[in-house]
Design an enzyme around this catalytic site. Structure first.
Site, PDB file in Angstrom:
ATOM      1  N   ASP A   1       0.854  -1.188   0.000  1.00 19.10           N
ATOM      2  CA  ASP A   1       0.000   0.000   0.000  1.00 19.10           C
ATOM      3  C   ASP A   1       0.893   1.242   0.000  1.00 19.10           C
ATOM      4  O   ASP A   1       1.892   1.316   0.718  1.00 19.10           O
ATOM      5  CB  ASP A   1      -0.907  -0.003   1.241  1.00 19.10           C
ATOM      6  CG  ASP A   1      -2.055   0.982   1.109  1.00 19.10           C
ATOM      7  OD1 ASP A   1      -3.221   0.540   1.046  1.00 19.10           O
ATOM      8  OD2 ASP A   1      -1.788   2.211   1.078  1.00 19.10           O
ATOM      9  N   ILE A   2       0.516   2.225  -0.804  1.00 15.77           N
ATOM     10  CA  ILE A   2       1.316   3.443  -0.947  1.00 15.77           C
ATOM     11  C   ILE A   2       1.302   4.283   0.333  1.00 15.77           C
ATOM     12  O   ILE A   2       2.212   5.099   0.564  1.00 15.77           O
ATOM     13  CB  ILE A   2       0.808   4.250  -2.159  1.00 15.77           C
ATOM     14  CG1 ILE A   2       1.894   5.117  -2.755  1.00 15.77           C
ATOM     15  CG2 ILE A   2      -0.434   5.062  -1.834  1.00 15.77           C
ATOM     16  CD1 ILE A   2       1.525   5.691  -4.129  1.00 15.77           C
TER      17      ILE A   2
ATOM     18  N   HIS B   1     -10.463  -5.170  -3.469  1.00 13.90           N
ATOM     19  CA  HIS B   1      -9.130  -5.446  -2.927  1.00 13.90           C
ATOM     20  C   HIS B   1      -9.240  -5.828  -1.462  1.00 13.90           C
ATOM     21  O   HIS B   1     -10.197  -5.452  -0.783  1.00 13.90           O
ATOM     22  CB  HIS B   1      -8.199  -4.234  -3.081  1.00 13.90           C
ATOM     23  CG  HIS B   1      -8.750  -2.968  -2.511  1.00 13.90           C
ATOM     24  ND1 HIS B   1      -9.674  -2.195  -3.178  1.00 13.90           N
ATOM     25  CD2 HIS B   1      -8.525  -2.336  -1.329  1.00 13.90           C
ATOM     26  CE1 HIS B   1      -9.985  -1.139  -2.441  1.00 13.90           C
ATOM     27  NE2 HIS B   1      -9.307  -1.208  -1.310  1.00 13.90           N
TER      28      HIS B   1
ATOM     29  N   HIS C   1      -7.031  -5.780   2.192  1.00 11.34           N
ATOM     30  CA  HIS C   1      -5.861  -5.265   2.906  1.00 11.34           C
ATOM     31  C   HIS C   1      -5.299  -6.368   3.792  1.00 11.34           C
ATOM     32  O   HIS C   1      -6.058  -7.058   4.478  1.00 11.34           O
ATOM     33  CB  HIS C   1      -6.246  -4.100   3.836  1.00 11.34           C
ATOM     34  CG  HIS C   1      -6.792  -2.896   3.139  1.00 11.34           C
ATOM     35  ND1 HIS C   1      -6.046  -1.758   2.937  1.00 11.34           N
ATOM     36  CD2 HIS C   1      -8.008  -2.624   2.605  1.00 11.34           C
ATOM     37  CE1 HIS C   1      -6.778  -0.842   2.323  1.00 11.34           C
ATOM     38  NE2 HIS C   1      -7.982  -1.348   2.112  1.00 11.34           N
TER      39      HIS C   1
HETATM   40  P1  5GP Z   1      -9.663   1.400   0.390  1.00  6.79           P
HETATM   41  O1  5GP Z   1      -9.794   2.625   1.238  1.00  6.79           O
HETATM   42  O2  5GP Z   1     -10.301   1.561  -0.962  1.00  6.79           O
HETATM   43  O3  5GP Z   1     -10.100   0.141   1.095  1.00  6.79           O
HETATM   44  O4  5GP Z   1      -8.114   1.197   0.165  1.00  6.79           O
HETATM   45  C1  5GP Z   1      -7.434   1.698  -0.937  1.00  6.79           C
HETATM   46  C2  5GP Z   1      -5.978   1.671  -0.591  1.00  6.79           C
HETATM   47  O5  5GP Z   1      -5.247   1.829  -1.781  1.00  6.79           O
HETATM   48  C3  5GP Z   1      -5.528   2.778   0.353  1.00  6.79           C
HETATM   49  O6  5GP Z   1      -4.983   2.201   1.532  1.00  6.79           O
HETATM   50  C4  5GP Z   1      -4.498   3.571  -0.457  1.00  6.79           C
HETATM   51  O7  5GP Z   1      -3.408   3.989   0.304  1.00  6.79           O
HETATM   52  C5  5GP Z   1      -4.090   2.576  -1.531  1.00  6.79           C
HETATM   53  N1  5GP Z   1      -3.705   3.164  -2.800  1.00  6.79           N
HETATM   54  C6  5GP Z   1      -4.399   4.092  -3.515  1.00  6.79           C
HETATM   55  N2  5GP Z   1      -3.763   4.388  -4.661  1.00  6.79           N
HETATM   56  C7  5GP Z   1      -2.652   3.610  -4.689  1.00  6.79           C
HETATM   57  C8  5GP Z   1      -1.581   3.476  -5.636  1.00  6.79           C
HETATM   58  O8  5GP Z   1      -1.530   4.111  -6.691  1.00  6.79           O
HETATM   59  N3  5GP Z   1      -0.594   2.584  -5.322  1.00  6.79           N
HETATM   60  C9  5GP Z   1      -0.619   1.843  -4.168  1.00  6.79           C
HETATM   61  N4  5GP Z   1       0.398   1.009  -3.950  1.00  6.79           N
HETATM   62  N5  5GP Z   1      -1.608   1.967  -3.253  1.00  6.79           N
HETATM   63  C10 5GP Z   1      -2.619   2.841  -3.514  1.00  6.79           C
END
Ligand code: 5GP
Ligand code: ZN
Length: 117
Positions: A33-34, A103, A105
């Site tokens: 995760d970024i 996705h 985590h």
């Molecule tokens: P969500 O909030 O949708 O469950 O999680 C999305 C996750 O994707 C977040 O933790 C965010 O930091 C990560 N993320 C978003 N854009 C990117 C990216 O371009 N590269 C990577 N490695 N992670 C990303």
């Protein structure tokens, strides 16, 4: 522009955007995760563009098992399996989902709180 070109996780899966890739197979990829919330914070992502968990069709439900298998393997490989880790799928706006591509985590490497919400 196609759906895959507009989706950041499709672009990562297609190799169009760089990521810290730790796993790839025909169905699933995993990368760091970024914006990590724990020492180990990985994203396990199906290659297929499925916008969220609620849109998972029955015919694709085996993907969840494949994602969990990859997560378990990566947790063992990263050395967090014995102490423990957490798998989370956020679904929809109130579920905290930010990226509209299914996705999971994988969080580990520190004591995680007992509160989920
Ligand atoms: P969500 O909030 O949708 O469950 O999680 C999305 C996750 O994707 C977040 O933790 C965010 O930091 C990560 N993320 C978003 N854009 C990117 C990216 O371009 N590269 C990577 N490695 N992670 C990303
Ligand atoms: Zn996508």
């Amino acid at each position: 522009m196609s759906e895959r070109d507009e989706c950041i996780f499709c672009r990562i899966a297609d190799g169009k955007v760089k990521s810290d890739l730790l796993h790839q197979d025909s169905e699933v990829i995993a990368f760091r995760d970024i914006n990590p919330l724990a020492p180990l914070h990985l994203l396990i992502v199906p290659r297929k563009h499925i916008p969220s968990l609620v849109e998972l069709e029955a015919e694709d439900s085996s993907l969840i098992g494949a994602m969990v298998n990859v997560a378990n393997w990566l947790a063992k490989d990263a050395g967090v399996a014995e102490k423990g880790y957490r798998l989370v799928i956020n679904c929809g706006p109130e579920g905290g989902q930010g990226v509209p591509h299914l996705h999971m985590h994988l969080l580990g490497g520190r004591q995680l709180g007992s509160k989920l919400g």
